[in-house]
Design a protein around this motif. Sequence first.
Motif, PDB file in Angstrom:
ATOM      1  N   ALA A  37     118.362  40.643  -6.277  1.00  9.75           N
ATOM      2  CA  ALA A  37     119.633  41.404  -6.327  1.00  9.75           C
ATOM      3  C   ALA A  37     120.503  40.896  -7.276  1.00  9.75           C
ATOM      4  CB  ALA A  37     120.306  41.200  -4.772  1.00  9.75           C
ATOM      5  N   LYS A  38     120.224  39.334  -7.335  1.00  7.87           N
ATOM      6  CA  LYS A  38     121.198  38.758  -8.493  1.00  7.87           C
ATOM      7  C   LYS A  38     120.554  39.119  -9.789  1.00  7.87           C
ATOM      8  CE  LYS A  38     122.703  34.331 -10.021  1.00  7.87           C
ATOM      9  NZ  LYS A  38     122.397  32.782  -9.968  1.00  7.87           N
ATOM     10  N   GLN A  39     119.123  39.181  -9.985  1.00 11.59           N
ATOM     11  CA  GLN A  39     118.541  39.613 -11.229  1.00 11.59           C
ATOM     12  C   GLN A  39     118.968  40.994 -11.535  1.00 11.59           C
ATOM     13  OE1 GLN A  39     114.461  38.821 -10.586  1.00 11.59           O
ATOM     14  NE2 GLN A  39     114.312  36.779 -11.407  1.00 11.59           N
ATOM     15  N   GLN A  40     118.797  41.811 -10.740  1.00 14.24           N
ATOM     16  CA  GLN A  40     119.135  43.149 -11.020  1.00 14.24           C
ATOM     17  C   GLN A  40     120.716  43.243 -11.537  1.00 14.24           C
ATOM     18  OE1 GLN A  40     117.849  45.385  -7.460  1.00 14.24           O
ATOM     19  NE2 GLN A  40     115.990  45.257  -8.154  1.00 14.24           N
ATOM     20  N   GLY A  41     121.543  42.532 -10.726  1.00 14.05           N
ATOM     21  CA  GLY A  41     122.967  43.022 -10.945  1.00 14.05           C
ATOM     22  C   GLY A  41     123.102  42.186 -12.450  1.00 14.05           C
ATOM     23  N   GLU A  42     122.619  41.173 -12.665  1.00 16.38           N
ATOM     24  CA  GLU A  42     122.658  40.433 -14.250  1.00 16.38           C
ATOM     25  C   GLU A  42     122.244  41.617 -15.220  1.00 16.38           C
ATOM     26  OE1 GLU A  42     120.686  36.847 -13.808  1.00 16.38           O
ATOM     27  OE2 GLU A  42     122.380  35.629 -13.067  1.00 16.38           O
ATOM     28  N   ALA A  43     120.890  42.118 -14.954  1.00 13.39           N
ATOM     29  CA  ALA A  43     120.648  43.214 -15.724  1.00 13.39           C
ATOM     30  C   ALA A  43     121.473  44.571 -16.062  1.00 13.39           C
ATOM     31  CB  ALA A  43     119.028  43.602 -15.373  1.00 13.39           C
ATOM     32  N   VAL A  44     122.077  44.740 -14.963  1.00 13.30           N
ATOM     33  CA  VAL A  44     123.066  45.772 -15.100  1.00 13.30           C
ATOM     34  C   VAL A  44     124.291  45.508 -15.789  1.00 13.30           C
ATOM     35  CG1 VAL A  44     124.939  47.446 -13.801  1.00 13.30           C
ATOM     36  CG2 VAL A  44     122.278  47.305 -13.179  1.00 13.30           C
ATOM     37  N   GLN A  45     124.705  44.254 -15.669  1.00 12.12           N
ATOM     38  CA  GLN A  45     125.763  43.576 -16.614  1.00 12.12           C
ATOM     39  C   GLN A  45     125.655  43.800 -18.080  1.00 12.12           C
ATOM     40  OE1 GLN A  45     126.835  40.030 -14.578  1.00 12.12           O
ATOM     41  NE2 GLN A  45     128.461  41.133 -13.533  1.00 12.12           N
ATOM     42  N   SER A  88     126.069  45.881 -23.255  1.00 14.52           N
ATOM     43  CA  SER A  88     125.478  46.240 -24.717  1.00 14.52           C
ATOM     44  C   SER A  88     125.670  47.820 -25.043  1.00 14.52           C
ATOM     45  CB  SER A  88     123.990  45.887 -24.750  1.00 14.52           C
ATOM     46  OG  SER A  88     123.344  46.772 -23.606  1.00 14.52           O
ATOM     47  N   ALA A  89     126.090  48.516 -23.938  1.00 17.69           N
ATOM     48  CA  ALA A  89     126.222  50.047 -24.081  1.00 17.69           C
ATOM     49  C   ALA A  89     127.578  50.315 -24.763  1.00 17.69           C
ATOM     50  CB  ALA A  89     125.916  50.669 -22.695  1.00 17.69           C
ATOM     51  N   ASN A  90     127.501  51.472 -25.267  1.00 15.36           N
ATOM     52  CA  ASN A  90     128.646  52.140 -26.078  1.00 15.36           C
ATOM     53  C   ASN A  90     129.642  52.473 -25.142  1.00 15.36           C
ATOM     54  OD1 ASN A  90     130.541  53.311 -27.794  1.00 15.36           O
ATOM     55  ND2 ASN A  90     129.330  54.521 -28.803  1.00 15.36           N
ATOM     56  N   VAL A  91     130.799  51.954 -24.966  1.00 15.52           N
ATOM     57  CA  VAL A  91     132.039  52.526 -24.021  1.00 15.52           C
ATOM     58  C   VAL A  91     132.180  53.944 -23.985  1.00 15.52           C
ATOM     59  CG1 VAL A  91     134.276  52.207 -23.381  1.00 15.52           C
ATOM     60  CG2 VAL A  91     132.929  50.156 -23.909  1.00 15.52           C
ATOM     61  N   LYS A  92     132.479  54.566 -25.349  1.00 17.50           N
ATOM     62  CA  LYS A  92     132.600  55.946 -25.233  1.00 17.50           C
ATOM     63  C   LYS A  92     131.185  56.827 -24.683  1.00 17.50           C
ATOM     64  CE  LYS A  92     133.773  59.648 -28.356  1.00 17.50           C
ATOM     65  NZ  LYS A  92     134.261  60.060 -29.812  1.00 17.50           N
ATOM     66  N   THR A  93     130.185  56.261 -24.741  1.00 20.87           N
ATOM     67  CA  THR A  93     128.989  57.008 -24.266  1.00 20.87           C
ATOM     68  C   THR A  93     128.897  56.782 -22.945  1.00 20.87           C
ATOM     69  OG1 THR A  93     127.687  56.364 -26.015  1.00 20.87           O
ATOM     70  CG2 THR A  93     126.465  57.183 -24.197  1.00 20.87           C
ATOM     71  N   LEU A  94     129.427  55.829 -22.397  1.00 18.62           N
ATOM     72  CA  LEU A  94     129.533  55.281 -20.858  1.00 18.62           C
ATOM     73  C   LEU A  94     130.473  56.583 -20.392  1.00 18.62           C
ATOM     74  CD1 LEU A  94     129.088  51.644 -20.388  1.00 18.62           C
ATOM     75  CD2 LEU A  94     127.354  53.440 -19.782  1.00 18.62           C
ATOM     76  N   GLN A  95     131.760  56.465 -21.055  1.00 18.35           N
ATOM     77  CA  GLN A  95     132.753  57.347 -20.343  1.00 18.35           C
ATOM     78  C   GLN A  95     132.300  58.690 -20.219  1.00 18.35           C
ATOM     79  OE1 GLN A  95     136.081  56.522 -22.943  1.00 18.35           O
ATOM     80  NE2 GLN A  95     136.611  54.899 -21.651  1.00 18.35           N
ATOM     81  N   GLN A  96     131.723  59.277 -21.472  1.00 19.52           N
ATOM     82  CA  GLN A  96     131.122  60.632 -21.739  1.00 19.52           C
ATOM     83  C   GLN A  96     130.149  60.922 -20.621  1.00 19.52           C
ATOM     84  OE1 GLN A  96     132.234  63.018 -23.303  1.00 19.52           O
ATOM     85  NE2 GLN A  96     130.869  64.640 -22.583  1.00 19.52           N
TER      86      GLN A  96
END
Length: 66
Positions: free
Chosen positions: A31-39, A44-52
């Motif tokens: 679970a810790k590894q998956q959480g770190e991967a999500v973070q 690294s993702a574009n904020v605008k793309t995430l909001q869209q």
Amino acid sequence: MDIALMSMSLNQGKVQQRASLLVMKIAMGNAKQQGEAVQELISSANVKTLQQAAQSHLGGNIDLKL
């Protein structure tokens, strides 16, 4: 009560508890590894793309009055 039977029962309970704790530690590590991967993915993702992606219904139409 038979001392040998009681001792075997107690030891079996201890072994089960240790095994349960080891499985829980493995699950927590995963679970810790998956959480770190999500973070890392979010950072690294574009904020605008995430909001869209989160609010895809916004910004699709423009109301104009002339």
